[in-house]
Write a protein that holds these residues in place. Structure first.
Motif, PDB file in Angstrom:
ATOM      1  N   TYR A  36       3.660  -8.309 -13.126  1.00 47.02           N
ATOM      2  CA  TYR A  36       4.052  -8.554 -11.735  1.00 47.02           C
ATOM      3  C   TYR A  36       5.380  -9.276 -11.734  1.00 47.02           C
ATOM      4  O   TYR A  36       5.550 -10.264 -12.444  1.00 47.02           O
ATOM      5  N   LEU A  73       8.015  -6.976  -6.735  1.00 45.41           N
ATOM      6  CA  LEU A  73       8.064  -7.366  -5.330  1.00 45.41           C
ATOM      7  C   LEU A  73       9.356  -8.131  -5.076  1.00 45.41           C
ATOM      8  O   LEU A  73       9.529  -9.243  -5.566  1.00 45.41           O
ATOM      9  N   HIS A  98       1.411  -3.624   2.945  1.00 47.10           N
ATOM     10  CA  HIS A  98       0.151  -3.964   2.283  1.00 47.10           C
ATOM     11  C   HIS A  98      -0.295  -2.897   1.269  1.00 47.10           C
ATOM     12  O   HIS A  98      -0.966  -3.208   0.286  1.00 47.10           O
ATOM     13  N   ILE A 120       0.901  -4.143  -1.873  1.00 48.60           N
ATOM     14  CA  ILE A 120       0.307  -5.428  -2.262  1.00 48.60           C
ATOM     15  C   ILE A 120      -1.120  -5.247  -2.762  1.00 48.60           C
ATOM     16  O   ILE A 120      -1.555  -5.891  -3.718  1.00 48.60           O
ATOM     17  N   LYS A 131      -2.759 -11.631  -4.971  1.00 51.95           N
ATOM     18  CA  LYS A 131      -2.711 -10.662  -3.877  1.00 51.95           C
ATOM     19  C   LYS A 131      -2.721 -11.385  -2.530  1.00 51.95           C
ATOM     20  O   LYS A 131      -1.890 -11.114  -1.657  1.00 51.95           O
ATOM     21  N   ILE A 176       0.580 -13.170  -1.954  1.00 50.30           N
ATOM     22  CA  ILE A 176       1.700 -12.268  -1.603  1.00 50.30           C
ATOM     23  C   ILE A 176       1.538 -11.803  -0.158  1.00 50.30           C
ATOM     24  O   ILE A 176       2.503 -11.740   0.604  1.00 50.30           O
ATOM     25  N   ASP A 177       0.315 -11.501   0.208  1.00 46.40           N
ATOM     26  CA  ASP A 177       0.045 -11.106   1.593  1.00 46.40           C
ATOM     27  C   ASP A 177       0.610 -12.151   2.548  1.00 46.40           C
ATOM     28  O   ASP A 177       1.296 -11.837   3.514  1.00 46.40           O
TER      29      ASP A 177
END
Lengths: 483, 451
Positions: free
Chosen positions: B233, B263, B412, B415, B424, B427-428
């Motif tokens: 990640y 991300l 999403h 994600i 998760k 990050i949301d």
């Protein structure tokens, strides 16, 4: 389809590799090999051109000298010696043609063999033809009938003589001589081509067609087509081409410019069947073509349909500039490569006007050891509101030595744009072939059937006569590719 | 400054700093360094003329007098105190890097026996049998100018080794802190070796701690051996004055399974090069990415899935939301080599443009040289679905909120692919904040980043 008809096609499919590969013995006027400013002047002088044409050519030539051959395409092209090409070759003809009888019988025989009728009486279909052999136009049919409606359809050379004002106004406006390497080369040495002018509000009553034929050895063919469609007019234009089988690679670098004004519509169809080289990849035509149209007025419409089966190397991207609001463009293409053929082809759609629309459907079929690439650009500029594009590029692989590649470019600078691209690559499903086999259709025929079905979406967009030819061509091009 | 001057400056730096560069680096590294420098002389910093950098102009980013640290610089204060990652319930093995250098006071890690997490310099000396086998084998300094530059200048970074059959339960989180009072160019080189049947999860986080201008050039080489499972990640969250060049080279052996999720939340200019080589049959790879850009930020994701062996599956999905004057580019290449039959490769890129000045350029590409394959790619650029918007509005949700919900749902999809639940959720939360225009940093973060 009748039994005999079927047999005939089957026979054609199984026996012919390239059935247009003969060459004709025609008195031809050559100039010496090589390219220089003198050659450019000589070509211009031979064609008795006005001063502005010579200037255009020289500017193009000087610019060409500063350019390099592009290398970005997924193509493997051996270096081309531009001094080893004859830049002008034209069949010798007696003075001016008064009637059909004046055409050299050998030329007539050539085109009869190709199935292109020069004789208007014998025409079955309602198609006016401009025939270009090597560097010059041999004959344009139905010229007079069209003139009654105000339509100008003639060879480019005639247009330069008879309508210099139109040529001066439009030539080089869509594809400037600085555009790219081959466009510059063409602008310097182009010999002939077709000119079409459809006046305001006129719907062209018949299909216009140009048939290109390379015959002479060691020559390059450089033709230029210019189509101007005034407001509210319509024309459907077809282009076909063949060349004899030779061991050398011949260069074909053409330019097509199309100007579509308000509410006008142009359909441009091509069946490209230049000699593709033999099974070992020797010989064949290098087909480097710049085709571009501009939808100048609102609601203008331009459609490209092409079936590409020939040429050793194809480098061709028919493009549309969507300038007028609500203008639209469609691009339908089937590209088939077999043996050692290489094709890098696709389109460019430049959205400038508001609410412009474009559709791209590209079908690639690769067989043998060939490489087939789709390369396309969809660009939406900043101030273009509500642009819409849909692209679909499918590739079919026949055999494990060939390649199918997709290189789409999407450049979007406006939030209201909707741009979609999708591509798939696959081989013919074994279950599909099995289904056909089960019903008594041999594997070879099954593949022909499936390929034709696969290409149908594009072929359906072509005029009737072309569609038939295109289907046969597909079958021939793939002959022997399935084992 | 012209590009030639920039390239010459690097050549001077290399030649003059040679003794400092070679100092404390293993002999093997220095040999690679020499080779890479020759490649850099040939390639230089990529310009717009390079087809792979058609939409990302690196020249302005390089055209700046940066400080370059050729030796470890002692860190003022205790980084462990200064920085702590506050992700509730995310229990990780935290490794800190300072400006690309392995922090010399990292806390002791809770890792199974045999697992090595240390600085690259240390690994080159102490674990040379592993290091020499993998270092410089997967990155492509002969193709990428910035990778050649990294290999030529790299001295440190993180080294991770997971031996055969070992499962590292706790994710390893590597946080690179860019902290300098002068404008700085950082070079970081990471090497990750996951042996047969092993499993590990790695999180890379980048943070800028001071307002200086940064240019960070990172290369990570990752080898995932047979039957191993590996998650990567990458969280990019820097300030507007930072240029992040991040090149990841993954090699997968037979039956391995890799998930990579990049991300990009914030940053002046981000370029991600993501290479995956399928060097064994029946590999599975999932490469995901998300970018949320506004102001005049620029992000460019370049991915290359090289299917060299048959029967592998790759699945790639990148999504982006662009606002203001942000620009984004995506290039996805799938190359199915001859005889890599039965390959399944899918690729998708979806983009939302929120303003008329935002730009997206996308180039999904398929290069297929085998016939028995299933490959597809798709790219879309568009706005929010009017019907969906209407549906929400009809239920009394105001337009702003409705748009937010749709955007969030859009993001999403990427994600939810994260295989660490705590991350998760985090990050949301970050993405939601980001989309609402709030500064996307953690609540308790002591550091004044993103300002």
């Amino acid at each position: 389809m009748a039994k005999e008809e079927q047999d005939k096609i089957l026979n054609e499919v199984t026996q012919s590799d390239y059935k247009y590969g003969f060459s004709s013995d025609i008195d031809t006027d050559f100039i010496a090999k090589g390219l220089s400013e003198d050659v450019v002047r000589l070509i211009s002088a031979k064609k008795n051109e006005p001063e502005f044409m010579l200037e255009f050519r020289l500017k193009a030539y000087r610019h060409w000298l500063t350019m390099k051959m592009p290398e970005w395409a997924h193509l493997d092209i051996p270096p081309i010696n531009y001094q080893d090409i004859i830049y002008y070759a034209a069949p010798v003809q007696k003075a001016k043609l008064e009637s059909m009888d004046d055409v050299d019988p050998e030329i007539r025989a050539t085109f009869d063999k190709l199935g292109i009728p020069l004789d208007e009486q014998k025409l079955l279909s309602n198609v006016a033809v401009d025939v270009v052999m090597d560097s010059s136009s041999v004959k344009t049919t139905f010229k007079e009938a069209l003139a009654e409606k105000g339509i100008i359809f003639c060879s480019f050379s005639d247009a330069v003589q008879e309508h210099p004002d139109l040529i001066q106004e439009y030539m080089g406006t869509v594809v400037p001589y600085r555009d790219n390497f081959f466009a510059a080369l063409n602008s310097a040495v182009f010999s002939d081509g077709s000119f079409v002018y459809i006046p305001k509000g006129v719907r062209c009553p018949m299909e216009l067609s140009t048939y290109f034929r390379i015959n002479a050895e060691n020559t390059g063919q450089f033709e230029r087509t210019l189509i101007v469609c005034e407001d509210d007019s319509y024309v459907s234009y077809l282009e076909g081409c063949t060349a004899p089988m030779r061991d050398e690679n011949q260069l074909h670098a053409a330019i097509v410019e199309i100007i579509v004004k308000e509410n006008a519509e142009v359909k441009y169809s091509t069946v490209q069947n230049w000699y593709p080289g033999n099974k070992e990849g020797v010989g064949g035509i290098y087909n480097f073509v710049t085709k571009r149209g501009i939808c100048q007025g609102a609601h203008a419409k331009l459609m490209w349909a092409q079936v590409e089966t020939g040429s050793a190397v194809t480098w061709k991207y028919p493009s549309t500039i969507l300038l007028g609001d609500y203008s639209s463009s469609e691009f339908y293409s089937v590209a088939v490569t077999n043996n050692h053929q290489q094709a890098d082809t696709g389109t460019k759609m430049i959205h400038i006007g508001n609410h412009t629309k474009s559709t791209i459907i590209s079908k690639g079929i690769s067989a043998g050891k060939s490489n087939n690439s789709y390369r396309g650009l969809v660009k939406v500029v900043k101030n273009c509101e509500g642009a819409r594009n849909f692209s679909q590029c499918d590739s079919l692989l026949l055999g494990d030595k060939c390649g199918a590649h997709t290189y789409p470019y999407l450049e979007v600078h406006n939030k209201s744009a909707k741009v979609e691209h999708e591509a798939t690559t696959s081989k013919i499903g074994e279950d599909q072939i099995f289904y056909c086999n089960q019903r008594g259709i041999s594997t070879e025929d099954a593949i022909g059937l499936i390929v034709n079905g696969y290409a149908k979406e594009v072929i359906n967009k072509m005029p009737m006569e072309f569609a038939v030819e295109a289907q046969k061509l597909l079958a021939i091009s793939l002959e022997g590719s399935v084992g | 400054m012209s590009i030639d001057t920039i390239n010459n400056d690097f050549a001077d730096l290399f030649e003059q700093g040679k003794s400092l560069l070679d100092d404390k680096s293993s002999k093997f590294m220095n040999t690679k360094r020499e080779e890479a420098f020759e490649q850099f002389k040939r390639l230089g910093v990529p310009t717009l003329a390079n087809e792979n950098y058609k939409y990302t102009n690196l020249v302005p980013a390089f055209d700046h007098p940066y400080t370059v640290d050729l030796q470890y610089r002692t860190v003022m204060g205790d980084l462990n105190e200064l920085f702590y990652c506050d992700v509730p319930e995310l229990d990780t093995n935290l490794v800190l890097l300072s400006n690309g250098w392995y922090y010399n006071q990292n806390r002791k890690l809770d890792i199974p026996e045999g697992v090595i997490v240390c600085s690259l310099q240390e690994a080159a000396e102490k674990h040379s049998e592993i290091f020499d086998k993998h270092y410089g084998k997967y990155a492509k300094p002969n193709e990428e100018g910035i990778v050649a530059l990294n290999t030529a200048l790299a001295k440190d970074g993180v080294f991770i080794y997971v031996p055969k059959n070992v499962v590292v339960e706790k994710p390893i989180q590597v946080i690179n802190l860019l902290r300098s009072d002068r404008d700085l160019m950082a070079t970081q080189r990471n090497l990750v070796v996951i042996e047969e049947n092993a499993q590990a999860k790695l999180i890379f986080c980048d943070h800028t701690l001071t307002h200086s201008k940064y240019l960070s050039n990172t290369v990570s080489e990752i080898n995932v051996a047979k039957n191993a499972i590996f998650d990567l990640y990458t969280l990019q969250n820097q300030h507007l004055n930072a240029t992040i060049l991040n090149s990841v080279f993954i090699r997968q052996e037979a039956n391995s399974n890799v998930l990579s999720n990049t991300l990009s939340l914030y940053g002046g200019m981000i370029r991600n090069n993501h290479y995956t080589l399928f060097d064994g049959e029946h590999c599975e790879n999932h490469t995901y990415g998300m970018y949320l850009m506004d102001r005049n930020q620029h992000v460019d994701n370049f991915t290359f899935a090289d299917h060299a062996k048959p029967n592998c599956v790759s699945n790639e999905h990148f999504k982006g939301v662009m606002d203001d004057e942000a620009t984004a580019a995506f290039t996805g290449k799938i190359h199915v080599r001859r005889d890599a039959q039965k390959t399944e490769a899918y690729q998708k890129n979806n983009n939302l443009l929120l303003s008329d000045t935002a730009v997206i350029n996308t180039k999904p590409q398929l290069i297929i040289d085998a016939d028995d394959v299933k490959c597809s790619h798709g790219a879309t650029v568009g706005q929010m679905d009017d019907d969906a918007l209407f549906y929400l509005r009809a239920r009394g949700i105001n337009e702003k909120e409705a748009r937010m919900m749709l955007m969030f749902a859009f993001a999403h999809e990427i994600i939810e692919k994260i295989r660490i639940d705590a991350l998760k959720d985090r990050i949301d939360e970050l993405v939601e904040k980001r989309l609402r225009g709030e500064i996307s940093k953690c609540n308790t973060c002591a550091i004044a980043c993103n300002q």
